[in-house]
Enzyme design. Structure first.
Site, PDB file in Angstrom:
ATOM      1  CB  ALA A 169      -0.944  -0.010   1.205  1.00 17.10           C
ATOM      2  CG  ASP A 170       3.384   2.501   3.350  1.00 16.23           C
ATOM      3  OD1 ASP A 170       2.601   3.438   3.507  1.00 16.23           O
ATOM      4  OD2 ASP A 170       3.795   1.796   4.274  1.00 16.23           O
ATOM      5  CG  PHE A 171       7.054   0.858  -1.185  1.00 13.57           C
ATOM      6  CD1 PHE A 171       8.187   1.582  -1.457  1.00 13.57           C
ATOM      7  CD2 PHE A 171       6.891   0.335   0.083  1.00 13.57           C
ATOM      8  CE1 PHE A 171       9.161   1.783  -0.497  1.00 13.57           C
ATOM      9  CE2 PHE A 171       7.853   0.529   1.058  1.00 13.57           C
ATOM     10  CZ  PHE A 171       8.998   1.255   0.773  1.00 13.57           C
TER      11      PHE A 171
END
Length: 389
Positions: A169-171
């Protein structure tokens, strides 16, 4: 040389913590942008405290903040907020990953800045987006993997919910943000008009789940956990052998025929259960059991050698120590030495992008907290002096 990089001359102000925003900023910095990271004087980006620490400097922070400069400003202090506003007034891009509304309350939101810098691209990265019923909810990679459906399809059938070990989700949000900024810069060149880019971790995570969402839309059924197996392809998973496991993917009929030859069962090509990719996927549990009965006779290295010789995609189950030492990684020059601000020499995974056979350079080490404050404030004073009639 930065003047040969695509984003040379682009000034970016980054007000971000941890992963999604800093990753976005680093991708653009790798492409030549001058990324100025604004950090709180007390501790800075919270990632700076994450282990492993090499003589007190975070290797995690180093991995996401190369090619940047660091300025310390307390945005709750009016004078520091004025410096931030002045920097943003001359910037091409602002990246921030605070909760929606925080930057507006500081007087540093897009609505205020576009009045003094009309061409500005302002990119906000958040859990759920800038508007909507969940916009004020926070989120970390774990909660976004749960919310987005990723955890419902990760792991073995019947097992507990499992997140992907890589923070998808972050990347993915950082990648979408960098892509959007790079594309919008081209438009700004033509029109001179900036815009507010709204990137949500939920949207980015659903965006990379195109095969899963389309499966639901097309069938009305939720995708399910299948371990390493594939809902529409077989053999296409991790298989047990004599000394462990290996991965093998025979995603079409020609590769399936090659698998049959390698394992010494050419008659399986004519087996009605395995006639097409769809047939094999439907009967993949029986197919896995048949294959693993043969795979038990040899170690993974032996099977990998046979499948590679036959042109069937396959791979060992690598640890990071294995893959980072792989000859292909060495050939590409992806692992590079990196000097930390405290004088410690470490290694990092550089940009995987290659241009005309060359990788992107690491021009700057990850910055010490506030390392470039005096330098950038002096540049700002010079710029303002030139603008004063």
């Amino acid at each position: 040389m930065t003047d040969h990089l695509p984003l040379d001359g682009v000034r970016i102000i980054e007000i971000c913590n941890v992963a999604a925003g800093p990753f976005c900023g680093m991708l653009l910095a790798d492409m030549g942008a001058d990324v100025i990271k604004l950090e709180h004087p007390e501790g800075g980006d919270t990632l700076r405290a994450w282990p492993p620490l090499s003589d007190g400097f975070s290797e995690n922070f180093a991995a996401l903040n190369r090619n940047k400069r660091s300025v310390t400003l307390n945005l709750k202090v009016a004078a520091d907020c004025d410096v931030a506003r002045a920097l943003m007034s001359e910037a091409d891009v602002v990246i921030e990953n605070n909760r929606p509304g925080v930057m507006d309350r500081l007087g540093l939101g897009y609505a205020a800045l576009k009045e003094i810098n009309p061409p500005l691209l302002y990119c906000s990265i958040s859990a759920y987006g800038q508007t909507g019923p969940r916009s004020q909810e926070g989120g970390f990679d774990l909660t976004m993997q749960a919310m987005s459906g990723i955890m419902s399809i990760t792991g073995e059938d019947g097992g507990a919910p499992v997140k992907c070990g890589v923070p998808l989700a972050d990347f993915s949000a950082g990648l979408y943000a960098a892509f959007a900024i790079a594309a919008e810069l081209r438009r700004v060149q033509r029109t001179g008009a900036g815009t507010h880019i709204d990137i949500s971790m939920l949207g980015a995570t659903l965006g990379i789940a195109a095969l899963q969402t389309s499966e639901y839309f097309g069938s009305g059924r939720d995708p399910v956990k299948m371990g390493s197996a594939h809902p529409r392809n077989a053999p296409y998973q991790v298989f047990r052998c004599r000394d462990g496991y290996f991965g093998m993917a025979a995603g079409n009929n020609a590769l399936w025929a090659s698998v049959c030859r390698v394992v010494g069962h050419p008659e399986w090509v004519e087996d009605a259960r395995f006639g097409t990719t769809t047939d094999r996927a439907r009967n993949q549990v029986a197919l896995r059991d048949m294959l693993e009965a043969d795979f038990a006779a040899c170690d993974a290295a032996e099977w990998l050698g046979r499948f590679r010789e036959a042109g069937v995609p396959c791979a060992p189950i690598n640890r990071y120590s294995d893959v980072l030492a792989d000859p292909q990684v060495e050939h590409m020059g992806w692992v590079q030495s990196l000097m930390l601000p405290n004088g410690t020499l470490t290694r990092t995974f550089a940009s995987p992008i290659r241009r005309s056979g060359q990788g992107l350079p690491i021009r700057r080490a990850p910055p010490a907290l506030g390392e470039h404050t005096e330098e950038i404030v002096a540049e700002l004073r010079e710029s303002l002096a030139r603008e004063t009639p």
